[in-house]
Design a protein around this motif. Structure first.
Motif, short mmCIF file in Angstrom:
data_model
loop_
_atom_site.label_atom_id
_atom_site.label_comp_id
_atom_site.label_asym_id
_atom_site.label_seq_id
_atom_site.Cartn_x
_atom_site.Cartn_y
_atom_site.Cartn_z
N PRO A 100 -35.46 9.20 -4.51
CA PRO A 100 -34.13 9.30 -3.89
C PRO A 100 -33.69 7.98 -3.26
CG PRO A 100 -35.50 11.17 -3.27
CD PRO A 100 -36.40 10.21 -3.97
N GLY A 141 -31.05 5.69 -0.70
CA GLY A 141 -30.59 5.87 0.67
C GLY A 141 -29.17 6.44 0.72
N ASN A 142 -28.89 7.17 1.79
CA ASN A 142 -27.55 7.69 2.07
C ASN A 142 -27.00 8.57 0.93
OD1 ASN A 142 -27.42 6.30 4.57
ND2 ASN A 142 -26.90 4.42 3.46
N GLY A 143 -27.89 9.29 0.27
CA GLY A 143 -27.45 10.21 -0.78
C GLY A 143 -26.87 9.52 -1.99
N ARG A 144 -27.34 8.31 -2.30
CA ARG A 144 -26.74 7.54 -3.39
C ARG A 144 -27.49 7.68 -4.70
NH1 ARG A 144 -25.98 1.87 -0.26
NH2 ARG A 144 -28.13 2.40 0.25
N GLU A 192 -35.52 15.56 -1.40
CA GLU A 192 -34.58 14.58 -1.97
C GLU A 192 -33.31 14.59 -1.15
OE1 GLU A 192 -33.97 15.65 -6.03
OE2 GLU A 192 -36.07 15.37 -6.61
N HIS A 193 -33.00 13.45 -0.53
CA HIS A 193 -31.78 13.32 0.28
C HIS A 193 -31.71 14.41 1.36
CE1 HIS A 193 -30.64 10.36 -2.65
NE2 HIS A 193 -30.57 11.25 -3.61
N GLY A 194 -32.86 14.68 1.96
CA GLY A 194 -32.90 15.63 3.06
C GLY A 194 -32.91 17.09 2.65
N ARG A 230 -37.84 12.07 8.53
CA ARG A 230 -36.92 13.16 8.22
C ARG A 230 -37.64 14.45 7.84
NH1 ARG A 230 -31.95 11.45 4.54
NH2 ARG A 230 -31.17 13.37 5.51
#
Length: 261
Positions: A51, A53-56, A116-118, A149
């Motif tokens: 994954p 950063g920042n859901g990218r 993945e992305h939180g 996280r």
């Protein structure tokens, strides 16, 4: 069969080929379907992408980054499939496994969750297409993926899919419980994510299996466990490199990496 054995001895046989193709041959033309009363396997986890950063989105990690050991996948499998394709592939493979095992058979399918992305990704979204009898927890004893996280993962799962007539060896086998504290594999034989011999050995012992199949054999860990237990073992492996490592290991002609002869 059109696929010839890569390695064979009195107890175990290893085939070089894609799991779905070799199992497909057996399903479509096998006279005796008892190639494995139980199946013990751990497929690629599709960890080739990490994954961003920042859901990218997802990216291929650097060699020193988290997940870097999966950067190049497993030999000739890049382990970076689109997730829907990966899930469909694994459901197809599970379907073939289900057709191969007898009425008293079972599949021990090792996989893991991933954040993945939180958001947690559960293997195949728990939509396996097979009757799930139980989830066994493999306690590896140490965490990976330390991240503020979420808690580091110290466990993986073994999903047990069982036919109606499948039973454990006896009541004492049931007493082994649904948490298997096996630790990590002590040697990797060149594979980035091996499971310990104790995992297939425990499945073979507690089920009293007469035979075992591993369609993602890697460097032959399940076959080693079968050989040590004195039961018939069958393996399939896509990578010729891993087939060679498994063959040498099964012939007791190989040392763990980093150990001098």
């Amino acid at each position: 069969m059109t696929t010839a054995p890569y390695y064979a001895d009195d107890l175990v046989t290893l085939y070089h080929g894609k799991a779905e193709e070799v199992m497909g041959e057996w399903v479509n033309g096998l006279a005796n379907p008892d190639f494995g009363q139980i199946i013990v396997t751990s497929p690629p986890y599709n960890m080739g992408l990490t994954p961003g950063g920042n859901g990218r989105g997802m990216y291929r990690p650097g060699g020193n980054n988290k997940g870097g050991r999966f950067r190049d996948g497993y030999a000739n499998h890049d382990d970076a499939m689109p997730q829907d394709e990966y899930d469909a592939w694994q459901r197809d493979c599970l379907g073939l496994m289900w057709e191969l095992i007898p009425s008293d058979g079972a599949i021990y399918y090792n996989h893991k969750q991933r954040v993945e992305h939180g958001i947690v990704r559960i293997p195949l979204g728990l939509q396996f297409g097979l009757p799930l009898r139980q989830i066994i927890t493999w306690d590896r004893g140490t965490g990976i993926g330390v991240n503020r996280r979420h808690y580091a993962g110290v466990a993986e799962w073994v999903f047990l899919f069982a036919k109606p007539d499948f039973k454990l060896r006896d009541h004492s086998a049931s007493g082994a419980g649904d948490v298997w504290r096996l630790g990590m594999a002590r040697e990797d034989y060149g594979h980035p994510a091996p499971f310990p011999v104790g995992l297939p050995a425990k499945a073979i012992d507690t089920s009293g299996a007469r035979s075992v199949l591993d369609p993602f054999a890697g460097t032959g860990t399940t076959l080693v466990a079968a050989k040590e237990a004195g039961v018939r073992g069958i393996g399939i492996e896509k990578s010729e490199h891993y087939c060679e490592m498994a063959a040498r290991r099964l012939a007791q002609d190989v040392l763990p990496l980093g150990v001098a002869a």
